[in-house]
Design a protein around this motif. Structure first.
Motif, PDB file in Angstrom:
ATOM      1  N   GLY A  73       0.881  -1.353   0.027  1.00 57.10           N
ATOM      2  CA  GLY A  73      -0.228  -0.068  -0.095  1.00 57.10           C
ATOM      3  C   GLY A  73       0.951   1.198  -0.089  1.00 57.10           C
ATOM      4  O   GLY A  73       0.294   2.357  -0.141  1.00 57.10           O
ATOM      5  N   SER A  74       2.206   1.254   0.169  1.00 59.63           N
ATOM      6  CA  SER A  74       2.891   2.431   0.012  1.00 59.63           C
ATOM      7  C   SER A  74       3.288   3.014  -1.243  1.00 59.63           C
ATOM      8  O   SER A  74       2.957   2.141  -2.245  1.00 59.63           O
ATOM      9  CB  SER A  74       4.399   1.962   0.695  1.00 59.63           C
ATOM     10  N   VAL A 347      21.816   0.613  -2.546  1.00 59.22           N
ATOM     11  CA  VAL A 347      21.226   0.494  -1.557  1.00 59.22           C
ATOM     12  C   VAL A 347      20.524   1.704  -1.182  1.00 59.22           C
ATOM     13  O   VAL A 347      20.902   2.693  -0.790  1.00 59.22           O
ATOM     14  CB  VAL A 347      21.825  -0.140  -0.192  1.00 59.22           C
ATOM     15  N   LEU A 348      19.198   1.740  -1.750  1.00 59.03           N
ATOM     16  CA  LEU A 348      18.594   3.196  -1.868  1.00 59.03           C
ATOM     17  C   LEU A 348      18.214   3.925  -0.493  1.00 59.03           C
ATOM     18  O   LEU A 348      18.611   5.177  -0.480  1.00 59.03           O
ATOM     19  CB  LEU A 348      17.186   3.092  -2.705  1.00 59.03           C
ATOM     20  N   GLU A 349      18.168   3.364   0.546  1.00 58.24           N
ATOM     21  CA  GLU A 349      18.106   4.027   1.745  1.00 58.24           C
ATOM     22  C   GLU A 349      19.156   4.714   2.531  1.00 58.24           C
ATOM     23  O   GLU A 349      19.195   5.620   3.258  1.00 58.24           O
ATOM     24  CB  GLU A 349      17.353   3.299   2.967  1.00 58.24           C
ATOM     25  N   ALA A 357      12.496   6.640   4.306  1.00 56.47           N
ATOM     26  CA  ALA A 357      11.218   6.738   5.402  1.00 56.47           C
ATOM     27  C   ALA A 357      10.834   5.082   5.144  1.00 56.47           C
ATOM     28  O   ALA A 357      10.270   4.522   6.110  1.00 56.47           O
ATOM     29  CB  ALA A 357      10.345   7.519   4.726  1.00 56.47           C
ATOM     30  N   TRP A 358      10.547   4.578   4.117  1.00 54.11           N
ATOM     31  CA  TRP A 358      10.039   3.151   3.993  1.00 54.11           C
ATOM     32  C   TRP A 358      11.099   2.095   4.728  1.00 54.11           C
ATOM     33  O   TRP A 358      10.376   1.336   5.475  1.00 54.11           O
ATOM     34  CB  TRP A 358      10.238   2.628   2.526  1.00 54.11           C
ATOM     35  N   SER A 359      12.203   2.264   4.860  1.00 53.53           N
ATOM     36  CA  SER A 359      13.030   1.342   5.599  1.00 53.53           C
ATOM     37  C   SER A 359      12.897   1.535   6.991  1.00 53.53           C
ATOM     38  O   SER A 359      12.762   0.664   7.711  1.00 53.53           O
ATOM     39  CB  SER A 359      14.569   1.616   4.915  1.00 53.53           C
ATOM     40  N   ARG A 361      10.077   2.863   8.489  1.00 51.48           N
ATOM     41  CA  ARG A 361       8.960   2.248   8.712  1.00 51.48           C
ATOM     42  C   ARG A 361       8.613   0.856   8.868  1.00 51.48           C
ATOM     43  O   ARG A 361       7.986   0.088   9.668  1.00 51.48           O
ATOM     44  CB  ARG A 361       7.875   2.837   7.996  1.00 51.48           C
ATOM     45  N   THR A 362       9.322   0.187   7.968  1.00 52.70           N
ATOM     46  CA  THR A 362       9.204  -1.422   7.877  1.00 52.70           C
ATOM     47  C   THR A 362      10.413  -2.171   8.490  1.00 52.70           C
ATOM     48  O   THR A 362      10.180  -3.626   8.622  1.00 52.70           O
ATOM     49  CB  THR A 362       9.103  -1.899   6.387  1.00 52.70           C
ATOM     50  N   GLY A 363      11.461  -1.638   8.585  1.00 51.16           N
ATOM     51  CA  GLY A 363      12.466  -2.401   8.988  1.00 51.16           C
ATOM     52  C   GLY A 363      13.351  -3.120   7.774  1.00 51.16           C
ATOM     53  O   GLY A 363      14.428  -4.005   7.880  1.00 51.16           O
ATOM     54  N   GLY A 364      13.016  -2.851   6.521  1.00 55.56           N
ATOM     55  CA  GLY A 364      13.519  -3.396   5.524  1.00 55.56           C
ATOM     56  C   GLY A 364      14.594  -2.559   4.919  1.00 55.56           C
ATOM     57  O   GLY A 364      15.032  -1.637   5.380  1.00 55.56           O
ATOM     58  N   SER A 365      14.960  -3.049   3.612  1.00 56.21           N
ATOM     59  CA  SER A 365      15.782  -2.253   2.855  1.00 56.21           C
ATOM     60  C   SER A 365      15.369  -2.266   1.290  1.00 56.21           C
ATOM     61  O   SER A 365      14.449  -3.193   0.932  1.00 56.21           O
ATOM     62  CB  SER A 365      17.309  -3.190   2.535  1.00 56.21           C
ATOM     63  N   VAL A 366      15.631  -1.144   0.392  1.00 61.76           N
ATOM     64  CA  VAL A 366      15.317  -1.089  -0.755  1.00 61.76           C
ATOM     65  C   VAL A 366      16.519  -1.032  -1.632  1.00 61.76           C
ATOM     66  O   VAL A 366      17.439  -0.414  -1.482  1.00 61.76           O
ATOM     67  CB  VAL A 366      14.654   0.142  -1.102  1.00 61.76           C
TER      68      VAL A 366
END
Length: 493
Positions: A73-74, A347-349, A357-359, A361-366
């Motif tokens: 949903g992001s 590694v975008l973050e 911001a996504w990283s 919020r979710t604890g993941g990586s882009v």
């Protein structure tokens, strides 16, 4: 612009703007990428009435971006991948300074390691900026190029790297494959794959099929011709938000009409663009668009030049949103050599605020994976890229892919053997028609995004000069090698 030996190519003199003319010229700029935006900005700042036609719904061309909704949903911004904004890109950076005088929307990537299949790593952090010393320092600490390799180099064959000039280097080396040139020099194979292979593939081309003149030009641009250094900047956010939306607003403020999502279908003689009359046209589109639109413009010989332009093989950008982070010590960007099909990992973050911001919020990586000059299908290449990601960053093997997006494209200009002499220039046989783009010939030491920005500026200057209006200065690294002793030596051999 730290290099005191950078060259300012002064624009022709003339009226300060077009308001001294009997009427204000109307110009159509076809293409809203870097070249088109550069031309539109330079023209509009002199008062020209400019209309930009862009087939996509966003600005920036191959450095543009668009919104996508992820499976969680992001909202995210997808693009065609990572681009490095080197300090030598004077004209591109000047364009961006129209809306960001301090270039605060760019920040430095401290290093970009180069990794090969044997696990050897080279990097550029901390190298001296003085040309010559930077190359020696790189060799001194390189894991792929040892000092004993210097003894076996063929110095005579390598001289063109020290005596680069434009267009002279193309007369010397444009018919020679880049990989063959490095073999003639006796460059050590690991260094060929890593240092030069990574750079050559940034042209989306196989080194066996790329012009050695372009490789020598890159060596001049980044090592021996400039003291701006080898570290580059990247935007702090996605391309639209950080770069092109502000520039679009700036152009609208100058009276430019931006027609996004509008593909030009036909340009008739006399510059009628899809039924609308203009005084001049800047064609700043991709090769396919240029070849489609030339129609009956120009001469037979010139149209044959345009028809002879080629694209590189396809490339794939694959971006994954992972539910687990990559290790904290992973750099923002690495280049790879000898590990087909992967050419780099981002590694975008580590540098982009939206991904960060996504990283958080979710604890993941882009993570973004690139494959240039792909030889397999999109599906096979994608699977190979993911396999390489797991090999290079093993922690990703246990991560789940929350979302993924791919861009499979084949619209980048090819710099093949002998192409330079056959490539169309900014100026055309049709008065009032000019070309711009990174595939257009310009006899200046520029490449990639900077070639796009510079040709756009040159296209605008060509039109302005024809109306007796002052153009804009163009800035480049030195137009020839900095060491005259090597030029004298080359003349004696």
């Amino acid at each position: 612009m730290a290099d005191r030996r950078r060259v300012v190519h002064c624009a022709s003199s003339g009226y300060a703007d077009v308001f001294s003319l009997a009427s204000v010229p109307k110009v159509a700029v076809v293409g809203g990428g870097i070249a088109g935006l550069s031309a539109a900005t330079a023209l509009a700042e002199r008062g020209v009435s400019v209309t930009v036609f862009e087939k996509e719904t966003y600005l920036g061309g191959r450095v543009g971006g668009w919104s996508t909704t992820l499976e969680d949903g992001s909202s995210a911004t997808m693009s065609r991948g990572f681009h490095a904004f080197f300090r030598q890109y004077y004209n591109l950076r000047n364009l961006l300074q129209r809306t960001d005088p301090e270039l605060s929307r760019l920040h430095e990537v401290e290093d970009y390691p180069l990794l090969d299949d044997a696990g050897r790593v080279d990097g550029f952090k901390g190298l001296p900026s003085t040309p010559g010393l930077n190359a020696f320092a790189f060799v001194g600490r390189s894991s792929t190029f040892r000092w004993r390799d210097m003894v076996s180099l063929n110095a005579v064959v390598a001289l063109p790297l020290m005596t680069v000039s434009v267009p002279g280097i193309y007369e010397q080396l444009d018919e020679v494959p880049a990989a063959e040139f490095l073999r003639r020099i006796n460059f050590p194979e690991p260094a060929r794959h890593l240092a030069f292979g990574v750079f050559s593939r940034s042209f989306f081309a196989d080194p066996e099929e790329m012009s050695a003149a372009e490789l020598a030009m890159m060596f001049h641009l980044y090592f021996l011709g400039s003291s701006e250094g080898l570290v580059f900047d990247v935007p702090v956010g996605p391309y639209p938000q950080a770069l092109w939306n502000p520039l679009g607003e700036y152009l609208i403020g100058l009276g430019v009409s931006l027609r996004l999502g509008t593909a030009v279908e036909e340009i008739e003689p006399g510059f009628t663009v899809d039924g609308e009359k203009f005084d001049a046209v800047v064609l700043a589109c991709d090769i396919a668009g240029l070849q489609r639109l030339v129609g009956s413009l120009g001469t037979d010989e010139w149209r044959a030049q345009v028809a002879g332009l080629r694209n590189t093989p396809p490339f794939l950008v694959h971006r994954v949103w992972l539910d687990k982070p990559v290790n904290a010590d992973r750099p923002a960007f690495i280049g790879t050599g000898g590990m087909p099909p992967i050419d780099n990992i981002s590694v975008l973050e580590r540098f982009e605020d939206e991904a960060l911001a996504w990283s958080q919020r979710t604890g993941g990586s882009v993570v973004e994976l690139h494959a240039y000059a792909a030889t397999e299908s999109e599906e096979v290449t994608r699977e190979q890229l993911l396999s390489r990601m797991h090999e290079i960053y093993p922690e990703t093997a246990s991560a789940t892919i929350v979302s993924e997006r791919s861009e499979w494209r084949d619209d980048c200009p090819h710099f093949g053997l002998g192409d330079f002499a056959r490539r169309p220039t900014v100026r055309t046989p049709e008065p009032g028609l000019v070309l711009a783009g990174d595939g257009i010939r310009i006899d200046l030491p520029v490449a990639l995004m900077e070639r796009a920005a510079t040709t756009g500026l040159s296209a605008a200057n060509t039109l302005l000069s024809g109306w007796g209006v002052k153009g804009h200065d163009i800035i480049t690294v030195p137009v020839r090698g900095r060491y005259r002793v090597f030029e004298q030596l080359a003349k004696r051999l």
